[in-house]
Design a protein around this motif. Structure first.
Motif, PDB file in Angstrom:
ATOM      1  N   GLU A 176       0.948  -1.194   0.043  1.00 60.78           N
ATOM      2  CA  GLU A 176      -0.097  -0.166  -0.078  1.00 60.78           C
ATOM      3  C   GLU A 176       0.871   1.287  -0.148  1.00 60.78           C
ATOM      4  O   GLU A 176       2.051   1.241   0.687  1.00 60.78           O
ATOM      5  N   ILE A 177       0.434   2.251  -0.782  1.00 63.35           N
ATOM      6  CA  ILE A 177       1.220   3.626  -0.702  1.00 63.35           C
ATOM      7  C   ILE A 177       0.306   4.681  -0.104  1.00 63.35           C
ATOM      8  O   ILE A 177      -0.748   4.826  -0.543  1.00 63.35           O
ATOM      9  N   VAL A 178       0.871   5.245   0.847  1.00 65.77           N
ATOM     10  CA  VAL A 178       0.146   6.267   1.462  1.00 65.77           C
ATOM     11  C   VAL A 178       0.720   7.556   0.984  1.00 65.77           C
ATOM     12  O   VAL A 178       1.757   7.832   0.916  1.00 65.77           O
ATOM     13  N   VAL A 179      -0.263   8.294   0.101  1.00 62.57           N
ATOM     14  CA  VAL A 179      -0.016   9.377  -0.667  1.00 62.57           C
ATOM     15  C   VAL A 179      -0.106  10.655   0.019  1.00 62.57           C
ATOM     16  O   VAL A 179      -1.306  10.858   0.382  1.00 62.57           O
ATOM     17  N   VAL A 180       0.998  11.561   0.360  1.00 60.48           N
ATOM     18  CA  VAL A 180       0.474  12.748   1.049  1.00 60.48           C
ATOM     19  C   VAL A 180       0.737  13.916   0.461  1.00 60.48           C
ATOM     20  O   VAL A 180       1.520  14.119  -0.488  1.00 60.48           O
ATOM     21  N   GLY A 181      -0.468  14.887   0.555  1.00 65.01           N
ATOM     22  CA  GLY A 181      -0.448  15.974  -0.029  1.00 65.01           C
ATOM     23  C   GLY A 181      -0.865  17.212   0.959  1.00 65.01           C
ATOM     24  O   GLY A 181      -1.368  16.744   1.981  1.00 65.01           O
ATOM     25  N   SER A 182      -0.490  18.581   0.751  1.00 64.44           N
ATOM     26  CA  SER A 182      -0.970  19.480   1.753  1.00 64.44           C
ATOM     27  C   SER A 182      -2.103  20.247   1.330  1.00 64.44           C
ATOM     28  O   SER A 182      -2.393  20.355  -0.018  1.00 64.44           O
ATOM     29  N   ALA A 183      -2.941  20.678   2.317  1.00 67.44           N
ATOM     30  CA  ALA A 183      -4.186  21.199   1.933  1.00 67.44           C
ATOM     31  C   ALA A 183      -4.149  22.846   1.445  1.00 67.44           C
ATOM     32  O   ALA A 183      -4.527  23.628   2.443  1.00 67.44           O
ATOM     33  N   ASP A 184      -3.399  23.029   0.563  1.00 67.07           N
ATOM     34  CA  ASP A 184      -3.604  24.398  -0.015  1.00 67.07           C
ATOM     35  C   ASP A 184      -3.691  24.526  -1.771  1.00 67.07           C
ATOM     36  O   ASP A 184      -3.391  23.265  -2.187  1.00 67.07           O
ATOM     37  N   PRO A 185      -3.956  25.377  -2.453  1.00 69.48           N
ATOM     38  CA  PRO A 185      -4.163  25.173  -4.028  1.00 69.48           C
ATOM     39  C   PRO A 185      -2.740  24.398  -4.471  1.00 69.48           C
ATOM     40  O   PRO A 185      -3.003  23.811  -5.466  1.00 69.48           O
ATOM     41  N   VAL A 186      -1.419  25.133  -4.282  1.00 72.56           N
ATOM     42  CA  VAL A 186      -0.476  24.504  -4.683  1.00 72.56           C
ATOM     43  C   VAL A 186      -0.281  23.070  -4.595  1.00 72.56           C
ATOM     44  O   VAL A 186       0.171  22.512  -5.170  1.00 72.56           O
ATOM     45  N   GLY A 187      -0.355  22.810  -3.267  1.00 69.65           N
ATOM     46  CA  GLY A 187      -0.333  21.482  -2.550  1.00 69.65           C
ATOM     47  C   GLY A 187      -1.332  20.303  -3.319  1.00 69.65           C
ATOM     48  O   GLY A 187      -0.940  19.398  -3.547  1.00 69.65           O
ATOM     49  N   LEU A 188      -2.418  20.942  -3.517  1.00 70.86           N
ATOM     50  CA  LEU A 188      -3.234  20.019  -3.946  1.00 70.86           C
ATOM     51  C   LEU A 188      -3.302  19.707  -5.654  1.00 70.86           C
ATOM     52  O   LEU A 188      -3.268  18.615  -6.042  1.00 70.86           O
ATOM     53  N   THR A 189      -2.838  20.661  -6.028  1.00 71.63           N
ATOM     54  CA  THR A 189      -2.222  20.824  -7.656  1.00 71.63           C
ATOM     55  C   THR A 189      -1.271  19.719  -7.580  1.00 71.63           C
ATOM     56  O   THR A 189      -1.327  18.692  -8.523  1.00 71.63           O
ATOM     57  N   ARG A 190      -0.411  19.850  -6.842  1.00 73.64           N
ATOM     58  CA  ARG A 190       0.826  18.930  -7.022  1.00 73.64           C
ATOM     59  C   ARG A 190       0.688  17.434  -6.447  1.00 73.64           C
ATOM     60  O   ARG A 190       0.863  16.554  -7.088  1.00 73.64           O
ATOM     61  N   LEU A 191      -0.434  17.231  -5.659  1.00 73.59           N
ATOM     62  CA  LEU A 191      -1.070  16.012  -5.170  1.00 73.59           C
ATOM     63  C   LEU A 191      -1.744  15.415  -6.314  1.00 73.59           C
ATOM     64  O   LEU A 191      -1.531  14.373  -6.545  1.00 73.59           O
ATOM     65  N   ILE A 192      -2.649  16.151  -6.908  1.00 71.98           N
ATOM     66  CA  ILE A 192      -3.157  15.360  -8.186  1.00 71.98           C
ATOM     67  C   ILE A 192      -2.333  15.034  -9.231  1.00 71.98           C
ATOM     68  O   ILE A 192      -2.489  14.117  -9.683  1.00 71.98           O
ATOM     69  N   ARG A 193      -1.463  15.749  -9.583  1.00 66.18           N
ATOM     70  CA  ARG A 193      -0.567  15.404 -10.707  1.00 66.18           C
ATOM     71  C   ARG A 193       0.363  14.518 -10.151  1.00 66.18           C
ATOM     72  O   ARG A 193       0.642  13.289 -10.945  1.00 66.18           O
ATOM     73  N   ALA A 194       0.804  14.357  -8.735  1.00 64.27           N
ATOM     74  CA  ALA A 194       1.607  13.008  -8.273  1.00 64.27           C
ATOM     75  C   ALA A 194       0.855  11.999  -8.586  1.00 64.27           C
ATOM     76  O   ALA A 194       1.436  10.433  -8.760  1.00 64.27           O
ATOM     77  N   LEU A 195      -0.416  11.614  -8.308  1.00 63.45           N
ATOM     78  CA  LEU A 195      -1.526  10.677  -8.278  1.00 63.45           C
ATOM     79  C   LEU A 195      -1.325  10.072  -9.775  1.00 63.45           C
ATOM     80  O   LEU A 195      -1.231   8.924  -9.974  1.00 63.45           O
ATOM     81  N   HIS A 196      -1.391  10.904 -10.689  1.00 58.04           N
ATOM     82  CA  HIS A 196      -1.522  10.311 -12.074  1.00 58.04           C
ATOM     83  C   HIS A 196      -0.006  10.063 -12.318  1.00 58.04           C
ATOM     84  O   HIS A 196       0.082   9.220 -12.988  1.00 58.04           O
ATOM     85  N   ASP A 197       0.824  10.627 -11.930  1.00 61.47           N
ATOM     86  CA  ASP A 197       2.286  10.220 -12.054  1.00 61.47           C
ATOM     87  C   ASP A 197       2.485   8.616 -11.345  1.00 61.47           C
ATOM     88  O   ASP A 197       3.371   8.014 -12.100  1.00 61.47           O
ATOM     89  N   LEU A 198       2.189   8.783 -10.349  1.00 59.92           N
ATOM     90  CA  LEU A 198       2.004   7.337  -9.611  1.00 59.92           C
ATOM     91  C   LEU A 198       1.487   6.203 -10.417  1.00 59.92           C
ATOM     92  O   LEU A 198       2.215   5.193 -10.564  1.00 59.92           O
ATOM     93  N   ARG A 199       0.449   6.548 -10.914  1.00 59.16           N
ATOM     94  CA  ARG A 199      -0.303   5.437 -11.604  1.00 59.16           C
ATOM     95  C   ARG A 199       0.456   5.270 -13.095  1.00 59.16           C
ATOM     96  O   ARG A 199       0.379   3.804 -13.455  1.00 59.16           O
ATOM     97  N   SER A 200       1.037   5.982 -13.379  1.00 68.49           N
ATOM     98  CA  SER A 200       2.073   5.618 -14.691  1.00 68.49           C
ATOM     99  C   SER A 200       3.079   4.622 -14.581  1.00 68.49           C
ATOM    100  O   SER A 200       3.759   3.981 -15.193  1.00 68.49           O
TER     101      SER A 200
END
Length: 427
Positions: A317-341
């Motif tokens: 299991e991978i616990v994916v951590v992001g921060s709760a601000d506009p920049v942090g959420l944008t990075r988190l969303i992109r990171a999730l797509h990168d991780l899936r690839s």
């Protein structure tokens, strides 16, 4: 057609006799005699051989070198000294076991006859080397004695069934280490024996967060043992630090420029051994998962992100951590797509950290959940509130949140996350 092989038995007392028997062995053709592992790898790169016959004590023989040969579809056969017991004079203790841990599947006594040698090598080449997931470029508080004794008992009970949880997230310091330390300490506090490992090759901080000296990296020591084929459960337990009866810690690199010590093949062996040491292993993973495509032509080139990639691939299991601000959420969303690839089959658990009123409005948790659902198709498993006072108290004293800020909001949220993870581990 004769199988072209490399001979690498320089310095062995039985070298001359083995050379004569190999030259007489049916179906074999010696194309080169090598003096050490570097010579073997150089010859292998030329593509002139399909197998290598190697002495058990050849200089620079490591799991990484064996994996590099397997990546080139070259079968590795080892010869061990037949004289005396495993712990007798002139014999490396546990030779066969050590070589097997390196990934060498065919091990023969040095006095094997020409016919048997020829048959064994031919059969090994026909079967092919084991399938490898090598990440070389181009390839795909009891006393210490009590801890070792406990580890040995766990080995008998677990038999490699422990779970591996990777804590990862995008760049920007979203709180990966805070979550990894908090999750591991809360699991340990709930009675789940846990190994916490710092595998961040860009700047691990687990040791500092827990008030531990980090001059010697436990993970690097374990990787060296894995590379030499000597890593087992008691050895891994000795290289870890025990903070309480249920928590062991493998400290990370003290300097980022030591990243070459964490070779992917060795790290994979460490996690495999960790599954027999503890029911749960929590790994703090570096943010970068680029595959260094510009050096993909070189199968021997070290890759800085190899340790992170192999950890994510091996994780249950991978616990994916992001921060709760506009920049942090944008990075988190992109990171999730990168991780899936990179790891399409990954099982993920998304954690939004530092949730607070402000840039996300008066309901930051709802805003974060809506953004993740709309743009990443996931729901956050946990919303961790920003509690700077609790984090400062923990860092100041080098303690976990459970010790330094027991009743804080962040600690309670972390405790709830650990409860959920523990429940999933036991089901």
């Amino acid at each position: 057609m004769a199988v072209p092989i490399l001979l690498a038995i320089t310095g062995a007392p039985w070298e001359a006799e083995v050379v004569r028997r190999t030259e007489r062995a049916p179906g074999l053709r010696v194309v080169r005699r090598c003096v050490d592992m570097a010579d073997v790898l150089a010859a292998a790169a030329s593509g002139q051989a399909r197998a290598v016959l190697i002495a058990e004590d050849l200089p620079r023989l490591t799991a990484d070198a064996v994996a590099a040969l397997h990546a080139r579809r070259i079968t590795v056969i080892a010869l061990v000294d037949p004289a005396g017991p495993a712990d007798g004079p002139g014999r490396i203790p546990g030779s066969e076991e050590r070589l097997s841990r390196m990934g060498i599947e065919r091990i023969l006594p040095a006095d094997v006859g020409p016919e048997d040698l020829g048959r064994a090598i031919t059969d090994a080449v026909d079967a092919g080397p084991p399938v490898t997931t090598s990440h070389f470029a181009g390839g795909f508080v009891p006393s210490l004695g009590a801890a070792v004794e406990t580890a040995t008992q766990r080995y008998d009970e677990l038999s490699g069934s422990g779970r591996l949880i990777a804590v990862w997230g995008p760049t920007g310091a979203p709180g990966r280490s805070t979550v990894a330390v908090g999750l591991a300490t809360e699991l340990a506090a709930s009675g789940v024996s846990t190994l916490l490992a710092d595998a961040d090759v860009y700047g691990g901080t687990v040791a500092q967060m827990l008030g531990m000296l980090d001059e010697t990296s436990g993970l690097a020591a374990a990787a060296r043992s894995a590379g030499s084929g000597s890593l087992d459960v008691p050895t891994l337990a000795r290289q870890a630090r025990q903070l309480d009866p249920h928590l062991l810690v493998l400290t990370g690199l003290s300097r980022a420029d030591r990243w070459t010590e964490l070779r992917p093949t060795a790290i994979e062996a460490v996690w495999s051994t960790a599954r027999s040491l503890a029911p749960c292993t929590v790994v703090d993973v570096g943010f970068c998962i680029e595959s260094d495509e510009e050096i993909s032509f070189d199968t021997l080139a070290p890759r800085r992100n190899g340790a992170s990639l192999v950890t994510l691939e091996e994780a249950d299991e991978i616990v994916v951590v992001g921060s709760a601000d506009p920049v942090g959420l944008t990075r988190l969303i992109r990171a999730l797509h990168d991780l899936r690839s990179v790891v399409p089959s990954a099982t993920t658990r998304v954690v939004v950290n530092r949730v607070r009123s402000g840039s996300l409005g008066s309901s930051p948790g709802d805003a974060a959940a809506e953004a993740l659902g709309r743009y990443a198709g996931v729901k956050p498993s946990a919303l961790l509130p920003l509690d700077q006072a609790a984090c400062d108290a923990a860092l100041t004293h080098g303690r976990s949140l459970a010790e330094a800020a027991r009743s804080s909001r962040l600690r309670k949220a972390m405790q709830q996350l650990a409860t959920t993870v523990a429940t999933d581990l036991l089901t």
